[in-house]
Design an enzyme around this catalytic site. Sequence first.
Site, mmCIF file in Angstrom:
data_model
loop_
_atom_site.group_PDB
_atom_site.id
_atom_site.type_symbol
_atom_site.label_atom_id
_atom_site.label_comp_id
_atom_site.label_asym_id
_atom_site.label_seq_id
_atom_site.Cartn_x
_atom_site.Cartn_y
_atom_site.Cartn_z
ATOM 1 N N ARG A 90 -8.702 -0.320 4.579
ATOM 2 C CA ARG A 90 -7.950 0.804 4.114
ATOM 3 C C ARG A 90 -6.610 0.133 3.606
ATOM 4 N NH1 ARG A 90 -7.573 6.257 6.880
ATOM 5 N NH2 ARG A 90 -5.992 6.567 5.194
ATOM 6 N N ASP A 103 4.876 0.673 11.798
ATOM 7 C CA ASP A 103 3.581 -0.041 11.220
ATOM 8 C C ASP A 103 3.330 -1.358 11.725
ATOM 9 O OD1 ASP A 103 2.748 2.475 10.289
ATOM 10 O OD2 ASP A 103 3.638 2.097 8.161
ATOM 11 N N LYS A 142 0.981 -1.211 0.052
ATOM 12 C CA LYS A 142 -0.081 0.043 -0.069
ATOM 13 C C LYS A 142 0.771 1.125 -0.134
ATOM 14 C CE LYS A 142 -1.687 1.640 4.186
ATOM 15 N NZ LYS A 142 -1.379 2.952 4.333
ATOM 16 N N ILE A 174 8.685 7.115 16.548
ATOM 17 C CA ILE A 174 8.075 7.623 15.370
ATOM 18 C C ILE A 174 6.835 8.483 15.723
ATOM 19 C CG2 ILE A 174 7.447 7.639 13.057
ATOM 20 C CD1 ILE A 174 10.017 6.414 13.332
ATOM 21 N N ARG A 195 -4.426 10.760 4.430
ATOM 22 C CA ARG A 195 -3.355 12.027 4.339
ATOM 23 C C ARG A 195 -2.594 11.724 2.948
ATOM 24 N NH1 ARG A 195 -1.852 14.134 9.002
ATOM 25 N NH2 ARG A 195 -0.001 14.381 8.227
ATOM 26 N N ARG A 235 0.773 14.757 13.263
ATOM 27 C CA ARG A 235 1.579 14.412 11.808
ATOM 28 C C ARG A 235 1.864 15.688 11.019
ATOM 29 N NH1 ARG A 235 -1.028 9.037 9.418
ATOM 30 N NH2 ARG A 235 1.048 8.871 8.015
ATOM 31 N N PRO A 236 2.708 16.495 11.674
ATOM 32 C CA PRO A 236 3.184 17.712 10.918
ATOM 33 C C PRO A 236 3.570 17.459 9.423
ATOM 34 C CG PRO A 236 4.601 17.017 12.139
ATOM 35 C CD PRO A 236 3.829 16.140 12.419
HETATM 36 N N1 EPU Z 1 7.433 14.436 10.191
HETATM 37 C C1 EPU Z 1 7.630 15.564 10.612
HETATM 38 N N2 EPU Z 1 7.329 16.833 9.664
HETATM 39 C C2 EPU Z 1 6.897 16.352 8.415
HETATM 40 C C3 EPU Z 1 6.558 14.884 8.108
HETATM 41 C C4 EPU Z 1 6.765 13.937 9.074
HETATM 42 O O1 EPU Z 1 8.054 15.946 11.585
HETATM 43 O O2 EPU Z 1 6.713 17.109 7.449
HETATM 44 C C5 EPU Z 1 7.529 13.503 11.462
HETATM 45 C C6 EPU Z 1 6.166 12.421 11.732
HETATM 46 O O3 EPU Z 1 5.585 13.176 12.830
HETATM 47 C C7 EPU Z 1 6.857 11.224 12.337
HETATM 48 C C8 EPU Z 1 8.273 10.941 11.364
HETATM 49 O O4 EPU Z 1 8.377 12.397 10.739
HETATM 50 O O5 EPU Z 1 7.259 11.340 13.535
HETATM 51 C C9 EPU Z 1 7.761 9.916 10.111
HETATM 52 O O6 EPU Z 1 6.483 10.593 9.463
HETATM 53 P P1 EPU Z 1 6.577 10.152 7.805
HETATM 54 O O7 EPU Z 1 6.442 11.492 7.429
HETATM 55 O O8 EPU Z 1 7.679 9.153 7.431
HETATM 56 O O9 EPU Z 1 5.357 9.576 7.801
HETATM 57 P P2 EPU Z 1 4.231 9.601 6.533
HETATM 58 O O10 EPU Z 1 4.953 9.519 5.336
HETATM 59 O O11 EPU Z 1 3.210 10.337 6.771
HETATM 60 C C10 EPU Z 1 4.126 7.044 6.005
HETATM 61 C C11 EPU Z 1 3.294 5.804 6.143
HETATM 62 C C12 EPU Z 1 2.749 5.446 7.281
HETATM 63 C C13 EPU Z 1 4.217 5.007 8.166
HETATM 64 C C14 EPU Z 1 5.058 6.308 8.020
HETATM 65 C C15 EPU Z 1 6.372 5.998 8.855
HETATM 66 C C16 EPU Z 1 2.364 6.120 3.755
HETATM 67 C C17 EPU Z 1 0.982 6.304 3.176
HETATM 68 N N3 EPU Z 1 1.992 6.220 5.246
HETATM 69 O O12 EPU Z 1 3.549 8.066 6.704
HETATM 70 O O13 EPU Z 1 1.985 4.218 7.406
HETATM 71 O O14 EPU Z 1 3.722 5.022 9.489
HETATM 72 O O15 EPU Z 1 5.358 6.617 6.823
HETATM 73 O O16 EPU Z 1 6.842 4.761 8.391
HETATM 74 O O17 EPU Z 1 3.134 5.745 3.624
HETATM 75 C C18 EPU Z 1 0.273 2.908 7.942
HETATM 76 O O18 EPU Z 1 0.496 2.257 6.664
HETATM 77 O O19 EPU Z 1 -0.482 2.456 8.996
HETATM 78 C C19 EPU Z 1 0.836 4.293 8.111
HETATM 79 C C20 EPU Z 1 0.437 5.009 9.126
#
Ligand code: EPU
Length: 419
Positions: free
Chosen positions: A399, A307, A22, A329, A92, A121-122
Site C-alpha cells: 500500500r 508514521d 504517498k 497521535i 480511508r 480515527r474520527p
Molecule cells: N483526528 C480527529 N478528528 C478528525 C481527524 C483526525 O480527532 O476529524 C485526530 C486523529 O485521530 C489523530 C490526529 O487527529 O489523532 C491526526 O490525524 P490526521 O487527520 O492528521 O490523520 P489522517 O489525515 O487520517 C494522515 C496520513 C497518516 C498519518 C496521519 C498523521 C494520509 C493518507 N494518511 O492521516 O498516514 O499517520 O496523517 O500524520 O495522509 C500512513 O501513511 O501509514 C498513515 C497512517
Amino acid sequence: MDSLIVEGGAPLRGAVEISGAKNAALPLMAASLLAYSPVTLHNVPSLMDVDTMMLVLHTVGADVIRKGNTLVIDPSNFNIPEAPYNLVRKMRASIYVLGPMVARLKKAKVSMPGGCVIGRRPIDLHLRGMESLGAVVDVSHGYIVVDNPGLKGARFSLEGPNGSSVGATCNTLMAAVLGEGKSVIHGVAREPEVRDLVDLLNEMGARIEAQDSTITVEGVRELHGVEHSIIPDRIEAGTYMAAAAITRGDVILKNCHLPHMEAVVGKLREIGLEVEPVVGGARCRCNNGLLKPTNIRTLPYPGFPTDLQAQFTAFLSLIEGNSTVTETIYPERFMHIAELARMGAEISLFSATATVCGVKNLSAAPVMATDLRASAALILAALAATGKTEILRVYHIDRGYEHIEKKLAGLGARIHREG
Ligand code: EPU
C-alpha cells in the site's frame, strides 16, 4: 497471500531512489477533480493506495491515465457525487473526494471510514471544516451527506484533541478554494504533504497563503489544469535511514529532501548516526558501534512523525540501554510490539509509552504484518536479526512502499517474496 522472506545480518550499503510521497499523491489526485481541464502529476509512486485512488476517481466520473510514474487526470466528466462503502473501506484516504465534491458538485455522499488497526480515527474535524464554510452535513446510514447551498468564507479553527489533522486540513482547503470570499483557517496541519497540496492548488489558480498553523484562502471562480511533481516521500526516506541504522550500514538516499526531515535526522544524529546532505539527496551511515538510547515522542509536523514510530521502535530495540517511545497521535498504534517481541525484542507498554530495553540480538521468527508501518518495522527487524524471518500478510507494505524488496535487495539485503 504473499510473504517476504528476509535473511538478516547484511549491513545495507549503496544508493536507493526515494519515490514520490504517498500521502501527498493521494490528496493531490483528489484535488485534480477541482479543475476544469486535465492535471498531470509526476513522481506518483506505483502503490496499491494510488491504484485505489485511481479507482475512486474513475467511480466519480474522472478519466485517469497512468504512464509510469505520471498520471493524467481529466476531470471533465466528474459528475457523480458519491463514494461508496466498498471503496472507502479499502482505503480511508478515499474521503479526500469529499472536499472536491462539495466544491464542484454542490453535494456529496461519502461512506464514513470505519475502524482502523492503528486506532480510533474520527472524522469530526473534516465535518467541522465543511460546516464552518456553510455546508449542511448529515451523517446517517453509514454515509456523510453534504449539501452545499453556497460556501462562504469564514474564520475558524480545525484544531482537534490530538492537534492538527492532515486529512481535515486538505478536505477543508479543497472545499474552500471555490467558495465565496475569504476564509482564515487556524490550527491547520503543517505537514509537507499539505503544503504540496497548497502549491498544486495555487498553480491551478487558487489564492491560498499558508503560514505556520494558519491558512488564508481567497475563493476563486474556477481552477485550471497544470503539471506538478509530487514531493519526495519523507516517510519512505526515514524508513531507509532506519534500515541503514539498524543494520549499521551506509546508505545514500537519492531524491530525498532533508529539510522535511529535521526531527528524524535530529534523532538519528542524537543516537549516533551520521546524516548529511549530498548532491541530490542525503547519506545516512553508522560510523561506530556505540549507539545511544533515546526518547521519542510523536507529534504533528514539524515534530517526529507517527508514521516512523514503528520503524524507530524496531531500531531502538537493538541499542543497549533504555529508550522510550510515546505516541501522541494514535495512542494505540503499537501492534508491532507483540510481533517484535516474538523476535526477541524487550518492549513494555504502559498507556501510550513503550519502554524499549535494548537487546544484543534479534532472532528470526515467523511474524505477521498488521498495517503498513508495522510491516516496515518488521522488515527492519528482520534485516538485523539472525536467521530467516518470514513476514506474513505483506499486502500492507504494497500500500505504501514502492518496490520495497527490489530497493532493499539493491542495498545488499537478502530478501525475496513468496506467493
Ligand atoms: N483526528 C480527529 N478528528 C478528525 C481527524 C483526525 O480527532 O476529524 C485526530 C486523529 O485521530 C489523530 C490526529 O487527529 O489523532 C491526526 O490525524 P490526521 O487527520 O492528521 O490523520 P489522517 O489525515 O487520517 C494522515 C496520513 C497518516 C498519518 C496521519 C498523521 C494520509 C493518507 N494518511 O492521516 O498516514 O499517520 O496523517 O500524520 O495522509 C500512513 O501513511 O501509514 C498513515 C497512517
